[in-house]
Design an enzyme around this catalytic site. Sequence first.
Site, PDB file in Angstrom:
ATOM      1  N   LYS A   1       9.496   9.499  13.611  1.00  0.00           N
ATOM      2  CA  LYS A   1      10.744   9.545  14.367  1.00  0.00           C
ATOM      3  C   LYS A   1      10.499  10.158  15.751  1.00  0.00           C
ATOM      4  CE  LYS A   1      14.314  10.376  11.800  1.00  0.00           C
ATOM      5  NZ  LYS A   1      15.146  11.223  10.920  1.00  0.00           N
TER       6      LYS A   1
ATOM      7  N   ARG B   1      16.597  17.059  12.930  1.00  0.00           N
ATOM      8  CA  ARG B   1      16.230  15.904  12.094  1.00  0.00           C
ATOM      9  C   ARG B   1      14.796  15.993  11.622  1.00  0.00           C
ATOM     10  NH1 ARG B   1      17.291  11.021  16.091  1.00  0.00           N
ATOM     11  NH2 ARG B   1      17.508   9.809  14.180  1.00  0.00           N
TER      12      ARG B   1
ATOM     13  N   GLY C   1      16.125   8.581   4.014  1.00  0.00           N
ATOM     14  CA  GLY C   1      17.054   9.359   3.204  1.00  0.00           C
ATOM     15  C   GLY C   1      16.393  10.414   2.342  1.00  0.00           C
TER      16      GLY C   1
ATOM     17  N   MET D   1      14.663  12.991   3.467  1.00  0.00           N
ATOM     18  CA  MET D   1      14.690  14.292   4.110  1.00  0.00           C
ATOM     19  C   MET D   1      16.071  14.458   4.747  1.00  0.00           C
ATOM     20  SD  MET D   1      11.449  15.287   3.743  1.00  0.00           S
ATOM     21  CE  MET D   1      11.032  16.345   5.077  1.00  0.00           C
TER      22      MET D   1
ATOM     23  N   ARG E   1      11.917   2.280  14.415  1.00  0.00           N
ATOM     24  CA  ARG E   1      10.747   2.298  13.524  1.00  0.00           C
ATOM     25  C   ARG E   1      10.544   0.884  13.019  1.00  0.00           C
ATOM     26  NH1 ARG E   1      13.746   5.761   8.910  1.00  0.00           N
ATOM     27  NH2 ARG E   1      15.618   4.525   8.817  1.00  0.00           N
TER      28      ARG E   1
ATOM     29  N   HIS F   1      21.876   3.514   1.565  1.00  0.00           N
ATOM     30  CA  HIS F   1      20.722   4.026   0.824  1.00  0.00           C
ATOM     31  C   HIS F   1      20.278   3.056  -0.269  1.00  0.00           C
ATOM     32  CE1 HIS F   1      18.835   6.477  -2.377  1.00  0.00           C
ATOM     33  NE2 HIS F   1      18.217   7.011  -1.336  1.00  0.00           N
TER      34      HIS F   1
ATOM     35  N   ARG G   1     -11.077 -18.518 -22.996  1.00  0.00           N
ATOM     36  CA  ARG G   1     -11.382 -17.958 -24.322  1.00  0.00           C
ATOM     37  C   ARG G   1     -11.227 -19.040 -25.361  1.00  0.00           C
ATOM     38  NH1 ARG G   1      -8.220 -13.000 -22.261  1.00  0.00           N
ATOM     39  NH2 ARG G   1      -6.823 -14.721 -21.770  1.00  0.00           N
TER      40      ARG G   1
ATOM     41  N   ARG H   1     -16.120 -19.101 -22.785  1.00  0.00           N
ATOM     42  CA  ARG H   1     -16.754 -18.026 -23.533  1.00  0.00           C
ATOM     43  C   ARG H   1     -16.787 -18.393 -25.019  1.00  0.00           C
ATOM     44  NH1 ARG H   1     -13.985 -12.252 -23.520  1.00  0.00           N
ATOM     45  NH2 ARG H   1     -12.616 -13.236 -25.031  1.00  0.00           N
TER      46      ARG H   1
ATOM     47  N   GLU I   1     -20.200  -6.325 -20.464  1.00  0.00           N
ATOM     48  CA  GLU I   1     -19.085  -5.485 -20.903  1.00  0.00           C
ATOM     49  C   GLU I   1     -19.556  -4.280 -21.710  1.00  0.00           C
ATOM     50  OE1 GLU I   1     -16.569  -7.922 -23.453  1.00  0.00           O
ATOM     51  OE2 GLU I   1     -18.285  -9.174 -23.930  1.00  0.00           O
TER      52      GLU I   1
ATOM     53  N   SER J   1     -20.489 -12.210 -15.823  1.00  0.00           N
ATOM     54  CA  SER J   1     -19.074 -11.968 -15.576  1.00  0.00           C
ATOM     55  C   SER J   1     -18.719 -10.606 -16.161  1.00  0.00           C
ATOM     56  CB  SER J   1     -18.238 -13.068 -16.223  1.00  0.00           C
ATOM     57  OG  SER J   1     -16.876 -12.783 -16.042  1.00  0.00           O
TER      58      SER J   1
ATOM     59  N   GLY K   1     -16.705  -8.008 -17.834  1.00  0.00           N
ATOM     60  CA  GLY K   1     -15.500  -7.846 -18.648  1.00  0.00           C
ATOM     61  C   GLY K   1     -15.107  -6.394 -18.517  1.00  0.00           C
ATOM     62  N   THR K   2     -14.323  -6.105 -17.483  1.00  0.00           N
ATOM     63  CA  THR K   2     -14.129  -4.690 -17.137  1.00  0.00           C
ATOM     64  C   THR K   2     -13.157  -3.965 -18.066  1.00  0.00           C
ATOM     65  OG1 THR K   2     -12.662  -5.500 -15.430  1.00  0.00           O
ATOM     66  CG2 THR K   2     -14.835  -4.724 -14.743  1.00  0.00           C
ATOM     67  N   ASN K   3     -12.393  -4.691 -18.891  1.00  0.00           N
ATOM     68  CA  ASN K   3     -11.575  -3.965 -19.872  1.00  0.00           C
ATOM     69  C   ASN K   3     -12.494  -3.267 -20.860  1.00  0.00           C
ATOM     70  OD1 ASN K   3      -9.397  -5.066 -18.621  1.00  0.00           O
ATOM     71  ND2 ASN K   3      -8.906  -6.513 -20.249  1.00  0.00           N
ATOM     72  N   ASP K   4     -13.379  -4.064 -21.481  1.00  0.00           N
ATOM     73  CA  ASP K   4     -14.292  -3.473 -22.456  1.00  0.00           C
ATOM     74  C   ASP K   4     -15.309  -2.557 -21.778  1.00  0.00           C
ATOM     75  OD1 ASP K   4     -13.133  -4.374 -24.692  1.00  0.00           O
ATOM     76  OD2 ASP K   4     -14.529  -6.017 -25.086  1.00  0.00           O
TER      77      ASP K   4
ATOM     78  N   CYS L   1     -13.917 -10.881 -14.826  1.00  0.00           N
ATOM     79  CA  CYS L   1     -12.825 -11.595 -15.495  1.00  0.00           C
ATOM     80  C   CYS L   1     -11.893 -10.659 -16.243  1.00  0.00           C
ATOM     81  CB  CYS L   1     -13.371 -12.661 -16.436  1.00  0.00           C
ATOM     82  SG  CYS L   1     -14.333 -11.988 -17.793  1.00  0.00           S
TER      83      CYS L   1
ATOM     84  N   TYR M   1     -16.967 -13.878  -6.980  1.00  0.00           N
ATOM     85  CA  TYR M   1     -15.566 -14.253  -7.172  1.00  0.00           C
ATOM     86  C   TYR M   1     -14.878 -13.228  -8.057  1.00  0.00           C
ATOM     87  CZ  TYR M   1     -16.886 -15.600 -11.853  1.00  0.00           C
ATOM     88  OH  TYR M   1     -17.335 -15.550 -13.140  1.00  0.00           O
TER      89      TYR M   1
HETATM   90  N1  LIG Z   1      21.658  13.579  18.294  1.00  0.00           N
HETATM   91  C1  LIG Z   1      22.352  12.728  17.552  1.00  0.00           C
HETATM   92  N2  LIG Z   1      23.503  12.253  18.001  1.00  0.00           N
HETATM   93  C2  LIG Z   1      24.214  11.378  17.238  1.00  0.00           C
HETATM   94  N3  LIG Z   1      23.844  10.936  16.033  1.00  0.00           N
HETATM   95  C3  LIG Z   1      22.677  11.374  15.554  1.00  0.00           C
HETATM   96  C4  LIG Z   1      21.887  12.309  16.283  1.00  0.00           C
HETATM   97  N4  LIG Z   1      20.795  12.572  15.562  1.00  0.00           N
HETATM   98  C5  LIG Z   1      20.901  11.850  14.425  1.00  0.00           C
HETATM   99  N5  LIG Z   1      22.025  11.113  14.423  1.00  0.00           N
HETATM  100  C6  LIG Z   1      22.435  10.173  13.388  1.00  0.00           C
HETATM  101  O1  LIG Z   1      22.544  10.836  12.169  1.00  0.00           O
HETATM  102  C7  LIG Z   1      22.073  10.040  11.100  1.00  0.00           C
HETATM  103  C8  LIG Z   1      20.996  10.757  10.324  1.00  0.00           C
HETATM  104  O2  LIG Z   1      19.908  11.040  11.138  1.00  0.00           O
HETATM  105  P1  LIG Z   1      18.372  10.790  10.894  1.00  0.00           P
HETATM  106  O3  LIG Z   1      17.898   9.558  11.558  1.00  0.00           O
HETATM  107  O4  LIG Z   1      17.708  12.025  11.322  1.00  0.00           O
HETATM  108  O5  LIG Z   1      18.213  10.696   9.336  1.00  0.00           O
HETATM  109  P2  LIG Z   1      18.345   9.424   8.397  1.00  0.00           P
HETATM  110  O6  LIG Z   1      18.621   8.207   9.198  1.00  0.00           O
HETATM  111  O7  LIG Z   1      19.305   9.803   7.338  1.00  0.00           O
HETATM  112  O8  LIG Z   1      16.932   9.329   7.725  1.00  0.00           O
HETATM  113  P3  LIG Z   1      15.550   8.807   8.357  1.00  0.00           P
HETATM  114  O9  LIG Z   1      14.695  10.022   8.392  1.00  0.00           O
HETATM  115  O10 LIG Z   1      15.057   7.819   7.412  1.00  0.00           O
HETATM  116  O11 LIG Z   1      15.829   8.242   9.699  1.00  0.00           O
HETATM  117  C9  LIG Z   1      21.571   8.766  11.732  1.00  0.00           C
HETATM  118  O12 LIG Z   1      22.544   7.766  11.605  1.00  0.00           O
HETATM  119  C10 LIG Z   1      21.363   9.119  13.152  1.00  0.00           C
HETATM  120  O13 LIG Z   1      21.522   8.019  14.004  1.00  0.00           O
HETATM  121 MG   LIG Z   2      17.513   7.697  10.784  1.00  0.00          MG
END
Ligand SMILES: Nc1ncnc2c1ncn2[C@@H]1O[C@H](COP(=O)(O)OP(=O)(O)OP(=O)(O)O)[C@@H](O)[C@H]1O
Ligand SMILES: [Mg+2]
Length: 904
Positions: free
Chosen positions: A23, A93, A102, A104, A337, A459, A567, A623, A765, A784, A786-789, A852, A872
């Site tokens: 980010k 963030r 989502g 973190m 991203r 999410h 087989r 075989r 094998e 060939s 026979g990596t299981n055995d 195989c 192969y």
């Molecule tokens: N400075 C900011 N002003 C306005 N909105 C913000 C600001 N910083 C973050 N946001 C918004 O808050 C939401 C959460 O932010 P953030 O991108 O950090 O986490 P996320 O999208 O939940 O997870 P990820 O880490 O996968 O991006 C996002 O929709 C982001 O656009």
């Molecule tokens: Mg985000």
Amino acid sequence: MAKKWVYMFSEGGESMRDLLGGKGAGLAEMTRAGLPVPPGFTITTEACNEYFKNGRKFPEGMWEQTLEALREVEKMTGKKFGDPSNPLLVSVRSGAKVSMPGMMDTVLNLGLNEETLKGLAKLTQNERFAYDAYRRFIQMFGRIVMKVPGEKFDEAFEKIKQKYGAQKDTDLGVEALKEVVAEFKRIYKEHVGEDFPSDPYEQLRRAIGAVFESWFGKRAVDYRNYYGIPHDWGTAVNIVTMVFGNMGDDSGTGVTFTRDPATGEKILWGEYLPNAQGEDVVAGIRTPYKIEELKEKMPEVYEQLVKVSELLERHYKDMQDMEFTVERGKLWMLQTRAGKRTAKAAVKIAVDMVKEGIISKEEAIMRVTPEQVDQLLHPRFDEKAKEQAKAEGRYLAKGLNASPGAATGIAVFDADTAEELGKKGESVILVRPETSPDDVHGMLVAKGILTQHGGATSHAAVVARGLGKPCVAGCEAIRIDLTRRLFTVNGKVVKEGDIISIDGSTGEVFVGPITTIEPKLEEEEELLALLSWADEVRRLGVWANADYPKDARQARNFGAEGIGLCRTEHMFFEPDRLPIVHQMILAETLEERQAALDKLLPIQKEDFKGIFRVMEGLPVIIRLIDPPLHEFLPKYEDLVAEVTELRVRLEYEKDNAELKARLAEKEALLRKVAAMREANPMLGFRGVRLGVLWPEINRMQVRAIMEAACELSKEGLRVYPEIMIPVTANANELKILKELVDETARKVMEEQGVTVKYKFGTMIEIPRAALTAGEFARYAEFFSFGTNDLTQTVYGISRDDAEGKFLLAYVEKGVIPANPFQTLDREGVGRIMKMCVEEARQVRPDIEIGICGEHGGDPASIEFCHIIGLNYVSCSPFRVPIARLAAAQAALQHEYGLKKKVIV
Ligand SMILES: Nc1ncnc2c1ncn2[C@@H]1O[C@H](COP(=O)(O)OP(=O)(O)OP(=O)(O)O)[C@@H](O)[C@H]1O
Ligand SMILES: [Mg+2]
């Protein structure tokens, strides 16, 4: 001087991804490209790692550098942190090196307190907005930083909404919001035991600590374990000046992709929510509008967004997923991203970008995972069955087609139950109002996900696409009742445990099961193109394991270049043949046995002809019989039971002649079976050992193979049989078998008056075979693995016992990195393979060596096969396309030094 822990956006860039996280690097890159990014800075991942090393204390100098950077931001924005008359607000963030959506936590609107709140209201002339920002801040700070249970806030908020008769959040007026703020503060104090912190610096310090802490939060750890992401990468912390999408209808927030992440189509795709802050979209609390609507509402902003998206895609040479906010008509970019995408989209985007001249074919090959190819070949609903379900009134509702694919399973309303049932092998569909990171463990095992709220970037949708599972999101027509564990839809009730079917490609939801069908590779145009490019660069051949002509045909359609393992046991197991096989095994004399074998010969010959016909022009490794013969006979325990029962019955029906005869027959069989019993059949009288002592069976099989080959050859077909001996451990066994094979083949060819080139070879094998590869290579033209055995014998474990009892626990405890039956153990089994290859090639440089075992279809194992120079890999027909791609990736990686760049 203290180490540099903090970088302004203008100081960073894409090349600093490890240090700044994805980010932070993205924000820096966009800042430097002149795009509208709110001023801010990044605290490095190193600082996070140092924090944990330091006993959870900020590293020396980090806080001071943070304050300095904040001063810089104040200069750029003209606002001041904590200043009641013109307050600077920021978001804090997280952001690791790879995106963990989502996983973190983010805190928005930081810097607000009773004073700055008033300043904000005055400055914006919008008291309602200020209170809305404040209540969000208290909620987020409370939940994320101080771990106040989120539902406490949600419940209080709902109550006040009800009290004011508000449908949506935006219906609440200032008075109501003031009440919300007071209530939130009360909840905060109740749970934390102190007042909500009013000092912005205190807020900031705690928030930064909380982001660091979230790196080792349970859901983040689970996610990393699932995706194999190292735990020592750490997360960066981004401090970004707040911009506000909740300032009225000329403001809003959205997420947009440069291409459709479900289909890969080249359109600006995304969602927009007016008068809202970012997390409203991501959390799926309100169902947003399609991005096209922005075109009408704010044409200039839309145009700008299109330009930015084109620029970013060209710049990064990949599909981008961008977060933006519009504050009173002005566009701000908050994140970019590489976008997560479905398997279908991954393939289409990679191939399209080659056609558009953005990337090379080789890069395209590295952009798609073998698993994605696998997903593409997964089942979907049979249209007819779907129509029928509609006709039967089983159609329930339609939601958003958030992640394609079809699934049928029982409806389950919470992640824990889903996990529990899923692990027991039940097919479950996880049904939730919306999902959060706390539901991920349930999503991992579910066959599909259905949510009531949330859009295509919620999410549930994002995670499902990443996992390649079907998802229908925002299906507002269903009303979920979590306490009664059911949902109602148009007067119908679906209870937990009822079967439902969801179609993530169309968004349709049905009650009851729907038949699924397999997709057709020949219709997957882009995939075919990608695989043909893969074929150009790979060095490994891709063959398939197939016992029947229909499997061989499937394999050939998928691009197999030979059969690596056919087989012959099943040819003995067919019900119409089993009686003859019994005769053969139970024969008292050689003549009797030969008579039974003579009956089997024409039948086997037809089997081989079937496969040779399908594989015309390509090699087929057959075989010779592998399992111990008692496996073809009834089980000892069953026979004992039968004999006992017959004896008891005879007590009551002493004169029943038929019963007597049956008993005598069963007793004879029991004696035979008892005599053949083995304590450990896997290491018993089987494979080549049978061939050495009971050569008639092998002789019949070789005759059947060669007669089939000769007869087809006379029809003008090109047939390349390769005869493979199993379970060899000593070169002398091969010597004996080679004589048998050559002599029989010579006889058949003489009789038929035609020569057919065939090869003689062996399975490897047993460790001893590999260790004496030089000796073996004197007789064998091919090996060939026979990596299981081989894995069982090198490890000294039996797979069934090990997987059931301790092997998986070993993986969990980190004793071994992976299940060696799924992914080849390079250090042990692999080392023996490597030695074997090298030694064999010294004796016979052109020896053909393949694999195989099941590993032949596992991408990581395929890579190893490339490294040790096999000719192969042979895998199940369905994995052939996967192996073609994996083999190409191995070649590009090891011969040309290309890196995988995969976004899933
Ligand atoms: N400075 C900011 N002003 C306005 N909105 C913000 C600001 N910083 C973050 N946001 C918004 O808050 C939401 C959460 O932010 P953030 O991108 O950090 O986490 P996320 O999208 O939940 O997870 P990820 O880490 O996968 O991006 C996002 O929709 C982001 O656009
Ligand atoms: Mg985000």
